[in-house]
Design a protein around this motif. Structure first.
Motif, mmCIF file in Angstrom:
data_model
loop_
_atom_site.group_PDB
_atom_site.id
_atom_site.type_symbol
_atom_site.label_atom_id
_atom_site.label_comp_id
_atom_site.label_asym_id
_atom_site.label_seq_id
_atom_site.Cartn_x
_atom_site.Cartn_y
_atom_site.Cartn_z
ATOM 1 N N MET A 29 0.825 -1.213 0.000
ATOM 2 C CA MET A 29 0.000 0.000 0.000
ATOM 3 C C MET A 29 0.864 1.270 0.000
ATOM 4 O O MET A 29 0.505 2.268 -0.598
ATOM 5 N N LYS A 30 1.989 1.195 0.693
ATOM 6 C CA LYS A 30 2.911 2.329 0.746
ATOM 7 C C LYS A 30 3.348 2.734 -0.673
ATOM 8 O O LYS A 30 3.511 3.920 -0.957
ATOM 9 N N ASN A 31 3.476 1.741 -1.555
ATOM 10 C CA ASN A 31 3.849 2.023 -2.942
ATOM 11 C C ASN A 31 2.825 2.911 -3.649
ATOM 12 O O ASN A 31 3.145 3.536 -4.657
ATOM 13 N N TYR A 32 1.597 2.927 -3.133
ATOM 14 C CA TYR A 32 0.522 3.697 -3.769
ATOM 15 C C TYR A 32 0.090 4.909 -2.941
ATOM 16 O O TYR A 32 -0.926 5.534 -3.241
ATOM 17 N N GLY A 33 0.836 5.203 -1.891
ATOM 18 C CA GLY A 33 0.518 6.370 -1.075
ATOM 19 C C GLY A 33 -0.691 6.172 -0.178
ATOM 20 O O GLY A 33 -1.336 7.142 0.217
ATOM 21 N N LEU A 34 -0.981 4.929 0.157
ATOM 22 C CA LEU A 34 -2.115 4.621 1.031
ATOM 23 C C LEU A 34 -1.627 3.860 2.254
ATOM 24 O O LEU A 34 -0.597 3.206 2.200
ATOM 25 N N ASN A 35 -2.404 3.958 3.335
ATOM 26 C CA ASN A 35 -2.118 3.060 4.454
ATOM 27 C C ASN A 35 -3.102 1.900 4.370
ATOM 28 O O ASN A 35 -4.030 1.898 3.552
ATOM 29 N N ILE A 36 -2.908 0.914 5.220
ATOM 30 C CA ILE A 36 -3.684 -0.317 5.126
ATOM 31 C C ILE A 36 -5.181 -0.075 5.370
ATOM 32 O O ILE A 36 -6.035 -0.695 4.728
ATOM 33 N N THR A 37 -5.523 0.848 6.256
ATOM 34 C CA THR A 37 -6.926 1.125 6.539
ATOM 35 C C THR A 37 -7.574 1.887 5.383
ATOM 36 O O THR A 37 -8.717 1.606 5.016
ATOM 37 N N GLU A 38 -6.842 2.839 4.816
ATOM 38 C CA GLU A 38 -7.366 3.548 3.643
ATOM 39 C C GLU A 38 -7.643 2.558 2.516
ATOM 40 O O GLU A 38 -8.688 2.610 1.865
ATOM 41 N N GLU A 43 -11.006 -0.690 -0.978
ATOM 42 C CA GLU A 43 -11.249 -2.032 -1.509
ATOM 43 C C GLU A 43 -12.703 -2.433 -1.281
ATOM 44 O O GLU A 43 -13.348 -3.004 -2.164
ATOM 45 N N LEU A 44 -13.250 -2.131 -0.118
ATOM 46 C CA LEU A 44 -14.658 -2.418 0.170
ATOM 47 C C LEU A 44 -15.565 -1.690 -0.822
ATOM 48 O O LEU A 44 -16.460 -2.290 -1.418
ATOM 49 N N LEU A 45 -15.314 -0.404 -1.020
ATOM 50 C CA LEU A 45 -16.146 0.388 -1.934
ATOM 51 C C LEU A 45 -15.966 -0.067 -3.382
ATOM 52 O O LEU A 45 -16.926 -0.083 -4.158
ATOM 53 N N LYS A 48 -17.818 -3.631 -3.389
ATOM 54 C CA LYS A 48 -19.211 -3.698 -2.914
ATOM 55 C C LYS A 48 -20.034 -2.465 -3.265
ATOM 56 O O LYS A 48 -21.228 -2.418 -2.977
ATOM 57 N N GLY A 49 -19.391 -1.428 -3.825
ATOM 58 C CA GLY A 49 -20.132 -0.211 -4.164
ATOM 59 C C GLY A 49 -20.303 0.695 -2.957
ATOM 60 O O GLY A 49 -19.742 0.459 -1.890
ATOM 61 N N ASP A 50 -21.093 1.747 -3.145
ATOM 62 C CA ASP A 50 -21.342 2.723 -2.074
ATOM 63 C C ASP A 50 -21.813 2.000 -0.812
ATOM 64 O O ASP A 50 -22.626 1.076 -0.890
ATOM 65 N N GLN A 51 -21.280 2.444 0.339
ATOM 66 C CA GLN A 51 -21.609 1.793 1.608
ATOM 67 C C GLN A 51 -21.937 2.836 2.670
ATOM 68 O O GLN A 51 -21.265 3.867 2.757
ATOM 69 N N PRO A 52 -22.964 2.564 3.498
ATOM 70 C CA PRO A 52 -23.189 3.439 4.654
ATOM 71 C C PRO A 52 -21.921 3.427 5.515
ATOM 72 O O PRO A 52 -21.289 2.375 5.692
ATOM 73 N N ARG A 90 -30.121 10.472 8.406
ATOM 74 C CA ARG A 90 -29.183 9.984 9.416
ATOM 75 C C ARG A 90 -28.094 9.110 8.804
ATOM 76 O O ARG A 90 -27.088 8.840 9.433
ATOM 77 N N ILE A 91 -28.312 8.667 7.584
ATOM 78 C CA ILE A 91 -27.382 7.749 6.932
ATOM 79 C C ILE A 91 -26.532 8.500 5.914
ATOM 80 O O ILE A 91 -27.052 9.199 5.050
ATOM 81 N N THR A 92 -25.208 8.334 6.058
ATOM 82 C CA THR A 92 -24.259 8.906 5.112
ATOM 83 C C THR A 92 -23.487 7.767 4.472
ATOM 84 O O THR A 92 -23.032 6.852 5.159
ATOM 85 N N TYR A 93 -23.347 7.852 3.164
ATOM 86 C CA TYR A 93 -22.633 6.833 2.405
ATOM 87 C C TYR A 93 -21.215 7.286 2.084
ATOM 88 O O TYR A 93 -20.983 8.470 1.839
ATOM 89 N N ALA A 94 -20.310 6.332 2.077
ATOM 90 C CA ALA A 94 -18.969 6.554 1.529
ATOM 91 C C ALA A 94 -19.043 6.090 0.077
ATOM 92 O O ALA A 94 -19.555 5.006 -0.207
ATOM 93 N N VAL A 95 -18.520 6.934 -0.818
ATOM 94 C CA VAL A 95 -18.628 6.686 -2.254
ATOM 95 C C VAL A 95 -17.256 6.847 -2.888
ATOM 96 O O VAL A 95 -16.587 7.867 -2.681
ATOM 97 N N LEU A 96 -16.839 5.875 -3.652
ATOM 98 C CA LEU A 96 -15.573 5.961 -4.378
ATOM 99 C C LEU A 96 -15.737 6.941 -5.533
ATOM 100 O O LEU A 96 -16.688 6.851 -6.296
#
Length: 143
Positions: A29-38, A43-45, A48-52, A90-96
């Motif tokens: 991930m470091k090679n791409y400027g991301l950390n493992i959690t990012e 990867e989830l989005l 699996k698409g947009d997620q609450p 009340r619901i907010t989605y994370a969207v790639l």
């Protein structure tokens, strides 16, 4: 060796293996400027698409405040946006974003190869047995 000793040695083996896999993925991930959690969020989005955001928190297994921070960082990098649910405010989605999707399209095939390489010492049957065994352990609940 008795079952207790085998269990303890298995636990140590799992923890050491997890540490090794974490190092491999972190370096990847470091090679791409991301950390493992990012990467886990993206990867989830990506798959699996947009997620609450609440579901993102549950899926990537980090604290609520940490998830908010990670999503904030991905928003700053323009890889993710937030979108309010139109029927339930009340619901907010994370969207790639398009930029985030493009990055994942570019890096995921290499990431898959890296992970496959990490498991390359196992025969196909051993890998399948490992997956099944880990799934059984993960399903165990102490209440």
């Amino acid at each position: 060796m008795n079952r207790t000793e085998e269990s303890l040695k298995a636990l140590v083996g799992i923890k050491r293996t997890n540490d090794t896999l974490d190092r491999i993925v972190k370096q990847d991930m470091k090679n791409y400027g991301l950390n493992i959690t990012e990467f886990a969020v993206m990867e989830l989005l990506f798959h699996k698409g947009d997620q609450p955001i609440q579901k993102v928190k549950e899926r990537i297994l980090v604290a609520s405040s940490s998830t908010t921070y990670v999503i904030d960082q991905l928003v700053k990098k323009a890889y993710v946006t937030r979108r309010q649910d139109t029927t339930d405010k009340r619901i907010t989605y994370a969207v790639l974003t398009d930029k985030g999707y493009k990055l994942m399209e570019d890096i995921f095939p290499q990431h898959e190869q890296t992970i496959e390489q990490a498991f390359s010492t196992l025969e196909d049957e051993e890998l399948s047995i490992l997956r099944t065994a880990l799934k059984k352990i993960s399903a165990f609940s102490v209440e």
